[in-house]
Design an enzyme around this catalytic site. Structure first.
Site, mmCIF file in Angstrom:
data_model
loop_
_atom_site.group_PDB
_atom_site.id
_atom_site.type_symbol
_atom_site.label_atom_id
_atom_site.label_comp_id
_atom_site.label_asym_id
_atom_site.label_seq_id
_atom_site.Cartn_x
_atom_site.Cartn_y
_atom_site.Cartn_z
ATOM 1 N N GLU A 74 -4.790 3.018 -35.281
ATOM 2 C CA GLU A 74 -4.124 3.356 -36.537
ATOM 3 C C GLU A 74 -5.113 3.880 -37.581
ATOM 4 O O GLU A 74 -4.803 4.794 -38.332
ATOM 5 C CB GLU A 74 -3.421 2.094 -37.062
ATOM 6 C CG GLU A 74 -2.284 2.379 -38.009
ATOM 7 C CD GLU A 74 -1.434 1.130 -38.198
ATOM 8 O OE1 GLU A 74 -0.867 0.644 -37.203
ATOM 9 O OE2 GLU A 74 -1.360 0.636 -39.329
ATOM 10 N N ASP A 75 -6.292 3.275 -37.629
ATOM 11 C CA ASP A 75 -7.182 3.528 -38.775
ATOM 12 C C ASP A 75 -8.506 4.219 -38.466
ATOM 13 O O ASP A 75 -9.308 4.407 -39.372
ATOM 14 C CB ASP A 75 -7.519 2.195 -39.477
ATOM 15 C CG ASP A 75 -6.272 1.506 -40.019
ATOM 16 O OD1 ASP A 75 -5.310 2.220 -40.334
ATOM 17 O OD2 ASP A 75 -6.270 0.269 -40.113
#
Ligand code: MN
Length: 484
Positions: A74-75
């Site tokens: 996600e990051d």
């Protein structure tokens, strides 16, 4: 920092696994390099905290690795292919399961939330460890929520209280459930939280005295029978007290200090023997006795519950269970992954996985029933109902048990038996007595549905039906028969 985690897992995992965990840690450190949390700490501290929450529950190596890596897709710039190559399909599927949908613009926050839940739940039906990692992630985010802006805090706390905590309960992980509830309660109702907390602490002394008196009396009553029995006090959650105040429309001062006691013994027979001793000595409050040993809750919770009145009218809520049941109550579904001393043999693993898999049938059904639903928010509403309510057990005339959420009516029962019976139900015979369709059922009822060929769903049925299943079938009927 890594040493603490390695120490945790060294207690139950072999050496080779420790080096696998170290590799996941190194990849995560590199991927999150330079990122910081709202608290100002390095981002990796969060990944580490999540892994340690899971290590404290003695989860297996893939879960710990996935916990360290849970935010990389996600990051960070780490890709799916990178994970596959370095850690294989199992860990990749776990990380992917907890990753939000990206590259898609949803019309609003609610729809995005619902679609992300749907994606995650689908992954959970394949591997329940996905939600376990997500719960540990949420637990750490709630513990450190003070650093977020107020509006964001409320949003996260709300989701924790109404979706994550009930989910933890549904999986039988009570310790996570109560911590999530109390942390969310503090954010959403800060004044009430402080008031309940202060009052609770103020009564500490008198409660301690009552507790000790009860422990001594029960100990003395049990002694002549030579039944092995550990007596302990049960922790109370602040949110639980607050909910009781709301439910009973009472002020804090009016809530009686209930003493919660737990008796743990060796065998099922001795659980009933202890119950006999307790009921012989003290008067049980009518209707308070529940036997979750012969009829366990859907989340596999087992115990005998009774509430008795002692000297001076002090009331005690008593739970009686075996050691084995106690372990399950503490860890819930997570108990299955805990490494047992001397390792786990393969057949145990297989039968364990099958059992866990059966426990997720409700979730599969929920997703299936919601499949043809256009509004994704319906899914979250259904999930809340499914997770929040206690289960009741109602019997068909042939003795088949139908599990329903507490508060369910004859309409819910009819649809649970068969959708055709639901669509044509007319009334119900409950314990030999004719009842209307909106009649609320309770555990132990024997229910026969009366059908008529020309009976059909009406708008009122939606008010009577509690379960997602019945509600979606009724709507389906309207759609197919041109009503809205
Ligand atoms: Mn996270």
């Amino acid at each position: 920092m890594l040493t603490a985690l390695i120490d945790d897992i060294h207690a139950y995992l072999p050496d080779e696994d420790c080096s696998l965990v170290t590799k996941a840690y190194n990849v995560s450190v590199a991927a999150h390099a330079g990122q910081r949390r709202a608290s100002g700490e390095e981002y990796i501290t969060h990944c580490m905290a999540v892994a340690r929450i899971l290590a404290a529950m003695r989860f297996d190596t893939p879960t710990i690795k996935a916990a360290l890596l849970h935010d990389v897709l996600e990051d960070t710039s780490v890709t799916h292919e990178d994970l596959q190559r370095e850690f294989g399909p199992e860990v990749t599927a776990l990380v992917d399961g907890v990753t939000k949908i990206s590259g898609y613009h949803f019309e609003n926050h609610e729809v995005a939330q619902a679609e992300n839940w749907r994606k995650m739940l689908l992954a959970v039906t394949k591997d329940v460890r996905v939600i376990i990692i997500k719960l540990a992630d949420r637990l750490h985010n709630m513990r450190t929520i003070a650093y977020l802006p107020a509006a964001k805090q409320a949003e996260v706390a709300e989701e924790s209280l109404y979706l994550y905590a009930p989910f933890a309960q549904r999986l039988g992980i009570y310790r996570w459930k109560s911590e999530l509830e109390d942390l969310s309660f503090a954010v959403l109702h800060p004044d009430e939280f402080r008031a309940v907390q202060a009052a609770w602490e103020q009564r500490e002394e008198s409660r301690g005295q009552h507790l000790q008196a009860w422990q001594e009396q029960i100990g003395a009553a049990v002694l002549p029978y030579a039944i092995p029995c550990k007596i302990s006090a049960r922790p109370k959650s602040l949110y639980g007290i607050y909910k009781k105040m709301e439910r009973q429309h009472k002020q804090l001062s009016e809530i009686q200090d209930l003493i919660g006691l737990r008796l743990v013994t060796d065998t099922v027979a001795n659980c009933y023997a202890l119950l006999g001793v307790v009921h012989d000595q003290w008067t049980p409050i009518a209707g308070s006795f529940t036997d979750y040993i012969s009829v366990p809750k859907a989340n596999m919770y087992q115990s005998l519950h009774t509430t008795v009145i002692g000297q001076n009218g002090v009331v005690a809520e008593i739970q009686i269970r075996t050691e084995e049941m106690h372990r399950r109550c503490e860890y819930g579904i997570a108990a299955h992954w805990r490494y047992k001393e001397g390792g786990v043999c393969r057949t145990t693993v297989r039968s364990t996985l099958r059992e866990v898999d059966n426990r997720l049938d409700w979730l599969r059904q929920l997703l299936e029933w919601q499949n043809d639903n256009k509004d994704p928010r319906e899914l979250l509403a259904a999930l809340k109902t499914e997770c929040t309510f206690d289960q009741i057990f109602v019997f068909t005339p042939k003795g088949k048990v139908i599990t329903l959420p507490a508060g369910a009516t004859a309409v819910d029962f009819a649809y649970a038996v068969h959708s055709d019976i639901g669509d044509h139900c007319f009334g119900a015979m409950v314990n030999g007595k004719l009842q209307p369709l909106q009649h609320q059922l309770v555990s132990g009822d024997i229910c026969t549905i009366i059908t008529r060929k020309n009976a059909r769903p009406t708008k009122h049925w939606l008010e009577h039906a509690l379960t997602a299943h019945a509600r979606s079938r009724i709507r389906k009927y309207f759609r197919e028969h041109g009503e809205h």
